[in-house]
Design a protein around this motif. Structure first.
Motif, PDB file in Angstrom:
ATOM      1  N   VAL A 106       2.437  29.834 -35.009  1.00 22.19           N
ATOM      2  CA  VAL A 106       3.874  29.578 -35.141  1.00 22.19           C
ATOM      3  C   VAL A 106       4.112  28.116 -35.511  1.00 22.19           C
ATOM      4  CG1 VAL A 106       6.086  29.549 -33.932  1.00 22.19           C
ATOM      5  CG2 VAL A 106       4.469  31.407 -33.532  1.00 22.19           C
ATOM      6  N   LEU A 107       3.424  27.192 -34.816  1.00 23.06           N
ATOM      7  CA  LEU A 107       3.571  25.778 -35.135  1.00 23.06           C
ATOM      8  C   LEU A 107       3.166  25.511 -36.580  1.00 23.06           C
ATOM      9  CD1 LEU A 107       4.117  22.844 -34.212  1.00 23.06           C
ATOM     10  CD2 LEU A 107       1.689  22.701 -33.597  1.00 23.06           C
ATOM     11  N   GLU A 108       2.088  26.119 -37.026  1.00 22.47           N
ATOM     12  CA  GLU A 108       1.623  25.915 -38.399  1.00 22.47           C
ATOM     13  C   GLU A 108       2.672  26.383 -39.411  1.00 22.47           C
ATOM     14  OE1 GLU A 108      -2.100  27.900 -38.649  1.00 22.47           O
ATOM     15  OE2 GLU A 108      -3.087  26.564 -37.187  1.00 22.47           O
ATOM     16  N   GLU A 109       3.322  27.507 -39.135  1.00 23.71           N
ATOM     17  CA  GLU A 109       4.381  27.993 -40.019  1.00 23.71           C
ATOM     18  C   GLU A 109       5.544  27.018 -40.073  1.00 23.71           C
ATOM     19  OE1 GLU A 109       5.525  31.822 -38.654  1.00 23.71           O
ATOM     20  OE2 GLU A 109       3.587  32.770 -39.097  1.00 23.71           O
ATOM     21  N   LYS A 110       5.920  26.470 -38.911  1.00 21.87           N
ATOM     22  CA  LYS A 110       7.039  25.531 -38.866  1.00 21.87           C
ATOM     23  C   LYS A 110       6.693  24.240 -39.611  1.00 21.87           C
ATOM     24  CE  LYS A 110       9.554  28.267 -36.418  1.00 21.87           C
ATOM     25  NZ  LYS A 110      10.709  28.960 -37.069  1.00 21.87           N
ATOM     26  N   ILE A 111       5.451  23.771 -39.450  1.00 24.52           N
ATOM     27  CA  ILE A 111       5.026  22.555 -40.149  1.00 24.52           C
ATOM     28  C   ILE A 111       5.026  22.776 -41.654  1.00 24.52           C
ATOM     29  CG2 ILE A 111       3.053  21.034 -40.568  1.00 24.52           C
ATOM     30  CD1 ILE A 111       2.356  21.330 -37.594  1.00 24.52           C
ATOM     31  N   GLU A 112       4.502  23.920 -42.081  1.00 24.23           N
ATOM     32  CA  GLU A 112       4.465  24.220 -43.514  1.00 24.23           C
ATOM     33  C   GLU A 112       5.870  24.243 -44.104  1.00 24.23           C
ATOM     34  OE1 GLU A 112       2.109  27.277 -46.446  1.00 24.23           O
ATOM     35  OE2 GLU A 112       2.897  28.072 -44.558  1.00 24.23           O
ATOM     36  N   ALA A 113       6.795  24.899 -43.412  1.00 22.53           N
ATOM     37  CA  ALA A 113       8.179  24.958 -43.888  1.00 22.53           C
ATOM     38  C   ALA A 113       8.815  23.575 -43.897  1.00 22.53           C
ATOM     39  CB  ALA A 113       8.986  25.918 -43.012  1.00 22.53           C
ATOM     40  N   LEU A 114       8.507  22.762 -42.877  1.00 19.42           N
ATOM     41  CA  LEU A 114       9.072  21.420 -42.794  1.00 19.42           C
ATOM     42  C   LEU A 114       8.600  20.552 -43.959  1.00 19.42           C
ATOM     43  CD1 LEU A 114      10.680  19.459 -40.820  1.00 19.42           C
ATOM     44  CD2 LEU A 114       8.425  18.718 -40.049  1.00 19.42           C
ATOM     45  N   ALA A 120      15.303  19.214 -43.808  1.00 21.84           N
ATOM     46  CA  ALA A 120      15.931  19.594 -42.545  1.00 21.84           C
ATOM     47  C   ALA A 120      14.961  19.377 -41.387  1.00 21.84           C
ATOM     48  CB  ALA A 120      16.368  21.051 -42.591  1.00 21.84           C
ATOM     49  N   SER A 121      15.507  19.143 -40.214  1.00 20.25           N
ATOM     50  CA  SER A 121      14.689  18.940 -39.025  1.00 20.25           C
ATOM     51  C   SER A 121      14.300  20.279 -38.407  1.00 20.25           C
ATOM     52  CB  SER A 121      15.445  18.093 -38.003  1.00 20.25           C
ATOM     53  OG  SER A 121      16.622  18.772 -37.575  1.00 20.25           O
ATOM     54  N   VAL A 122      13.303  20.240 -37.534  1.00 18.48           N
ATOM     55  CA  VAL A 122      12.872  21.413 -36.776  1.00 18.48           C
ATOM     56  C   VAL A 122      12.918  21.049 -35.299  1.00 18.48           C
ATOM     57  CG1 VAL A 122      10.915  22.905 -36.196  1.00 18.48           C
ATOM     58  CG2 VAL A 122      11.407  22.362 -38.589  1.00 18.48           C
ATOM     59  N   ALA A 139      10.171  22.234 -22.099  1.00 18.11           N
ATOM     60  CA  ALA A 139      10.147  21.075 -23.000  1.00 18.11           C
ATOM     61  C   ALA A 139      10.915  21.375 -24.276  1.00 18.11           C
ATOM     62  CB  ALA A 139       8.708  20.690 -23.335  1.00 18.11           C
ATOM     63  N   GLY A 140      11.276  20.314 -24.967  1.00 15.93           N
ATOM     64  CA  GLY A 140      11.838  20.397 -26.301  1.00 15.93           C
ATOM     65  C   GLY A 140      11.077  19.458 -27.218  1.00 15.93           C
ATOM     66  N   MET A 141      10.883  19.867 -28.445  1.00 11.67           N
ATOM     67  CA  MET A 141      10.216  19.034 -29.442  1.00 11.67           C
ATOM     68  C   MET A 141      11.047  19.027 -30.715  1.00 11.67           C
ATOM     69  SD  MET A 141       6.510  19.516 -31.379  1.00 11.67           S
ATOM     70  CE  MET A 141       5.506  19.254 -29.913  1.00 11.67           C
ATOM     71  N   ILE A 142      11.174  17.868 -31.329  1.00 11.20           N
ATOM     72  CA  ILE A 142      11.865  17.769 -32.597  1.00 11.20           C
ATOM     73  C   ILE A 142      10.942  17.115 -33.614  1.00 11.20           C
ATOM     74  CG2 ILE A 142      12.963  15.511 -32.105  1.00 11.20           C
ATOM     75  CD1 ILE A 142      15.466  16.701 -33.561  1.00 11.20           C
ATOM     76  N   LEU A 143      10.985  17.627 -34.846  1.00 13.94           N
ATOM     77  CA  LEU A 143      10.187  17.116 -35.953  1.00 13.94           C
ATOM     78  C   LEU A 143      11.132  16.737 -37.078  1.00 13.94           C
ATOM     79  CD1 LEU A 143       7.391  19.864 -35.960  1.00 13.94           C
ATOM     80  CD2 LEU A 143       7.268  17.593 -34.910  1.00 13.94           C
ATOM     81  N   LEU A 144      11.057  15.480 -37.513  1.00 15.44           N
ATOM     82  CA  LEU A 144      11.978  14.928 -38.508  1.00 15.44           C
ATOM     83  C   LEU A 144      11.182  14.392 -39.690  1.00 15.44           C
ATOM     84  CD1 LEU A 144      13.977  12.920 -35.844  1.00 15.44           C
ATOM     85  CD2 LEU A 144      14.798  15.009 -36.957  1.00 15.44           C
ATOM     86  N   PRO A 145      11.360  14.957 -40.891  1.00 17.27           N
ATOM     87  CA  PRO A 145      10.566  14.514 -42.042  1.00 17.27           C
ATOM     88  C   PRO A 145      10.932  13.112 -42.491  1.00 17.27           C
ATOM     89  CG  PRO A 145      12.266  16.058 -42.732  1.00 17.27           C
ATOM     90  CD  PRO A 145      12.313  16.032 -41.232  1.00 17.27           C
ATOM     91  N   LEU A 146       9.929  12.383 -42.958  1.00 14.66           N
ATOM     92  CA  LEU A 146      10.112  11.048 -43.520  1.00 14.66           C
ATOM     93  C   LEU A 146       9.733  11.063 -44.992  1.00 14.66           C
ATOM     94  CD1 LEU A 146       8.544   8.929 -40.623  1.00 14.66           C
ATOM     95  CD2 LEU A 146      10.981   9.345 -41.046  1.00 14.66           C
ATOM     96  N   ALA A 147      10.247  10.101 -45.735  1.00 17.18           N
ATOM     97  CA  ALA A 147       9.973  10.022 -47.167  1.00 17.18           C
ATOM     98  C   ALA A 147       8.539   9.570 -47.411  1.00 17.18           C
ATOM     99  CB  ALA A 147      10.952   9.051 -47.827  1.00 17.18           C
ATOM    100  N   ARG A 148       7.970  10.028 -48.508  1.00 16.45           N
ATOM    101  CA  ARG A 148       6.641   9.579 -48.911  1.00 16.45           C
ATOM    102  C   ARG A 148       6.681   8.103 -49.289  1.00 16.45           C
ATOM    103  NH1 ARG A 148       2.393  12.828 -50.425  1.00 16.45           N
ATOM    104  NH2 ARG A 148       2.675  15.078 -50.099  1.00 16.45           N
TER     105      ARG A 148
END
Length: 212
Positions: A106-114, A120-122, A139-148
């Motif tokens: 599940v985490l791998e799917e979320k990372i791939e989509a992110l 968008a954040s996850v 717990a809660g976890m948030i993942l926020l993409p950064l620019a290359r």
């Protein structure tokens, strides 16, 4: 919090205060800072643009990870809370090391989509099940993409916060669902209560780990 409450509904109840100054408010602080940078410039912020003073109260909960592959992240910087949860320095380790094996796909799917998404954040809802001498830890976890930056691997700003007593380490987590995340409001509205909505990920009810 009752230890045996490991169903997704119990997680929603346990985490329902995180937008009103509760234990998981660190996630909102980090996301609000990230969103402000993004709104100011119209594009994703880069790692170089992050100023820790902008989310100083949440530094212990934060981490920066980089993409090792389309579905995997490696931790580059980690806050003290992650060290406390795992009983070791997590720098250089994959983010999946904090996730129980059954939830890693599940985490791998979320990372791939992110990594392949529109910026968008996850936000995920997690639980570390109760076991011998350890209470259930929500717990809660948030993942926020950064620019290359100059062709370097894609980086992610993240945060992990928990509700409950850590107890014996390491604490690894099952993913219960993804929390629907409304756009952050202006600063004057941040104190208003907003109840999170949990999209449950199928996989059954968490069972307690064996004592030995």
């Amino acid at each position: 919090m009752v230890e045996s409450e490991t169903r997704p509904r119990a997680a929603v109840i346990a985490l329902s205060g995180y937008r009103t100054g509760g234990a998981l408010s660190a996630l909102d602080e980090v996301e609000t800072y990230w969103a402000r940078l993004r709104d100011d410039q119209g594009t994703l912020p880069s790692r170089a643009q992050l100023d820790p003073r902008g989310f100083s109260r949440a530094l212990s909960n934060c981490f920066v990870a980089e993409a090792m592959a389309p579905r995997h992240l490696r931790l580059r910087l980690t806050g003290q809370h992650m060290t406390d949860l795992m009983g070791m320095d997590m720098r250089g380790m994959p983010l999946s090391a904090m996730i129980l094996p059954e939830s890693r796909p599940v985490l791998e799917e979320k990372i791939e989509a992110l990594l392949a998404g529109d910026g968008a954040s996850v936000r995920l809802t997690l639980i570390s099940p109760r076991s011998y001498n350890r209470q259930a830890l929500f717990a809660g976890m948030i993942l926020l993409p950064l620019a290359r930056e100059n062709g370097s691997p894609t980086k992610i700003l993240g945060a992990l916060a928990t509700v409950g007593t850590v107890g014996w380490t390491p604490r690894r987590f099952q993913i219960l669902g993804e929390t629907a995340n409304p756009e952050p409001r202006p600063a004057q509205d941040e104190g208003e209560a907003r109840r999170p909505a949990l999209t449950v990920i199928q996989g059954g009810i968490v069972e307690p780990e064996p004592a030995f």
